[in-house]
Design an enzyme around this catalytic site. Structure first.
Site, short mmCIF file in Angstrom:
data_model
loop_
_atom_site.label_atom_id
_atom_site.label_comp_id
_atom_site.label_asym_id
_atom_site.label_seq_id
_atom_site.Cartn_x
_atom_site.Cartn_y
_atom_site.Cartn_z
N PRO A 1 0.82 -1.30 -0.05
CA PRO A 1 -0.03 -0.23 0.11
C PRO A 1 0.92 1.22 -0.02
O PRO A 1 0.23 2.51 -0.36
CB PRO A 1 -0.68 0.07 1.33
CG PRO A 1 0.09 -1.11 2.16
CD PRO A 1 0.56 -1.92 1.31
N GLU B 1 3.45 -5.40 5.06
CA GLU B 1 3.44 -4.28 6.33
C GLU B 1 4.84 -3.93 6.47
O GLU B 1 5.26 -3.13 7.10
CB GLU B 1 3.06 -4.94 7.57
CG GLU B 1 1.58 -5.08 7.46
CD GLU B 1 0.89 -6.25 8.76
OE1 GLU B 1 1.68 -6.51 9.53
OE2 GLU B 1 -0.27 -6.44 8.37
N ARG B 2 5.76 -4.48 5.77
CA ARG B 2 7.30 -4.02 5.99
C ARG B 2 8.23 -4.42 4.75
O ARG B 2 7.69 -5.57 4.14
CB ARG B 2 7.75 -4.57 7.45
CG ARG B 2 7.60 -6.25 7.47
CD ARG B 2 7.83 -6.60 8.82
NE ARG B 2 7.20 -7.95 9.14
CZ ARG B 2 7.43 -9.12 8.68
NH1 ARG B 2 8.52 -9.14 7.74
NH2 ARG B 2 6.75 -10.32 8.70
N SER C 1 2.09 -3.37 -7.10
CA SER C 1 3.31 -2.90 -6.73
C SER C 1 4.12 -1.94 -7.69
O SER C 1 3.95 -2.08 -8.84
CB SER C 1 3.91 -3.34 -5.60
OG SER C 1 4.91 -2.72 -4.83
N GLY C 2 5.44 -1.90 -7.17
CA GLY C 2 6.57 -1.46 -8.22
C GLY C 2 7.24 -2.73 -8.38
O GLY C 2 6.90 -3.86 -7.96
N ASP C 3 8.19 -2.60 -9.24
CA ASP C 3 9.25 -3.87 -9.37
C ASP C 3 9.91 -4.25 -8.30
O ASP C 3 10.26 -5.56 -8.26
CB ASP C 3 10.19 -3.25 -10.66
CG ASP C 3 9.56 -2.88 -11.90
OD1 ASP C 3 8.85 -3.67 -12.50
OD2 ASP C 3 9.82 -1.73 -12.35
N ARG D 1 9.27 9.98 -3.65
CA ARG D 1 8.21 9.01 -4.00
C ARG D 1 6.75 9.40 -4.02
O ARG D 1 6.18 9.05 -5.27
CB ARG D 1 8.42 7.91 -2.90
CG ARG D 1 7.52 6.45 -3.18
CD ARG D 1 8.02 5.65 -2.00
NE ARG D 1 8.97 4.95 -2.31
CZ ARG D 1 9.42 3.88 -3.21
NH1 ARG D 1 8.18 3.54 -3.97
NH2 ARG D 1 10.18 3.25 -3.71
N GLY E 1 15.97 -2.08 -9.39
CA GLY E 1 15.70 -0.90 -8.84
C GLY E 1 15.95 -1.07 -7.13
O GLY E 1 15.70 0.09 -6.47
N GLU E 2 16.43 -2.06 -6.59
CA GLU E 2 16.95 -2.08 -5.15
C GLU E 2 18.10 -1.85 -5.11
O GLU E 2 19.24 -2.55 -5.67
CB GLU E 2 16.30 -3.36 -4.60
CG GLU E 2 14.96 -3.77 -4.72
CD GLU E 2 14.10 -2.87 -4.12
OE1 GLU E 2 14.12 -2.45 -2.92
OE2 GLU E 2 13.21 -1.94 -4.59
#
Length: 372
Positions: free
Chosen positions: A23, A55-56, A79-81, A185, A362-363
């Site tokens: 979310p 949640e995390r 979500s995103g990638d 973001r 992307g991380e």
């Protein structure tokens, strides 16, 4: 109709989907958009959904690594990638990864960049769209239920990490923009424009050695590029089969093209003569973001890593021109002498010092020697 030679599967009807949703991703609208746009379409297509809200960080990674997934026909990531990266690596940590990785995966754009969603939209032959229209297109692809293979790239780092990547590995300018713009973001995709301008202002040069195995005829032919107008959906993640008999049951695939990181690259590899770069980016899908068509020739499973590198000495104006052209996929037509593009099967990057941000899908990663 699908091309001969491509194998497609079809999701069952009715279909049970586990939806993993972050979310907080992108500008924070993923849950609202799922309920408003996605859920009504899935209900009409007889797709029953179980929604898992993360949640995390690493929550989705642990969920798919540890849970019995047999009750679902497909895993959907809204979500995103970055969340799909978690899911893929969680699945690859399971003892039964070989079977679990055959379960179709689907990406629905809910992040800032949404590179894989934009790539699949492009492969399906749809017009370039963003935001709600991209989400509608990707949901429609899921409703049709057709799925095919997708390449995965195996990455190994000097500190002993083994990672599986579906999108790209980067070092230098593009990775700096990606990570430095995290604080914006809430702007959605506009965060990358702002980040690009900020990183242009303080343009850095990175020193290191880049080597690669070209995707040439001696290595066996590459599969023919796919017709972009054939409808394709979010694929099952494929994996490279190692030579028979070389792995224990449940062990990860062998990196048969790579020498250990401490040793020189094999003699038939190419070592780039330059050692000063503005950026290095190995991408395996067409899009780097919704508005960045970086590798127009890429396809979901072409067995190819599309390697871009930019040598030091490029002006800020020339770099900005390249990024503006990349929104249309015409950056290679500019014939910029500093930008090199080569299709490869494997690569190695050895930074001279641990400077700069590395990213995978992307991380952020620690800066160290890496190969894939």
């Amino acid at each position: 109709c699908p091309l001969p030679g491509d194998s497609y599967g079809v999701l069952p009807r009715p279909c049970r989907a586990l939806v993993l949703l972050n979310p907080q991703s992108g500008s924070g609208r993923a849950l609202d958009d799922f309920q408003a746009v996605v859920q009504p379409m899935l209900a009409e297509a007889e797709m029953a959904t179980t929604i898992f809200i993360t949640e995390r960080p690493h929550h989705a990674h642990e969920k798919v690594r540890d849970e019995d997934l047999s009750q679902w026909d497909t895993l959907v990531v809204m979500s995103g990638d970055g969340l799909l990266y978690e899911v893929v690596n969680g699945l690859m940590e399971r003892p039964d990864w070989k079977d679990t990785m055959k379960k179709p995966l689907c990406i629905l754009p809910g992040g800032s960049g949404n590179a894989l969603a934009a790539s699949i939209n492009y492969y399906a032959g749809y017009d370039h769209v963003a935001k709600k229209k991209l989400l509608t297109n990707c949901t429609f692809i899921l409703c049709k239920g057709l799925h095919t293979q997708m390449d995965l790239v195996s990455l190994s780092t000097a500190s002993g990490k083994r990672l599986f990547s579906f999108l790209g590995f980067g070092w230098g300018f593009i990775s700096d923009v990606d990570i430095d713009s995290e604080k914006y973001r809430w702007l959605g995709n506009a965060r990358f424009t702002l980040g690009t301008l900020q990183c242009l202002a303080k343009l850095r040069v990175y020193q290191g050695r880049l080597s690669y195995l070209p995707a040439t005829a001696e290595q066996g032919p590459l599969p023919a590029p796919r017709d972009p107008h054939v409808p394709v959906t979010n694929g099952q993640a494929g994996h490279i089969h190692p030579p028979a008999g070389t792995e224990a049951p449940g062990s990860l695939p062998t990196d048969s093209l790579l020498a250990p990181l401490g040793q020189p690259v094999p003699a038939h590899w190419t070592v780039v003569p330059e050692e000063e770069f503005v950026l290095v980016y190995a991408i395996y899908q067409s899009h780097l973001g919704t508005n960045l068509l970086m590798a127009p020739a890429a396809r979901l499973h072409d067995g190819c890593i599309h390697l871009f590198y930019m040598k030091a000495g490029i002006s800020r104006v020339a770099l900005l021109k390249l990024f503006l052209a990349m929104s249309r996929g015409t950056h290679l037509d500019l014939n910029c002498p500093h930008l090199c593009y080569v299709p490869v099967r494997a690569f190695r990057l050895e930074p001279r010092v641990a400077a700069g941000i590395m990213t995978v899908d992307g991380e952020a990663l620690a800066c160290e020697p890496v190969q894939g």
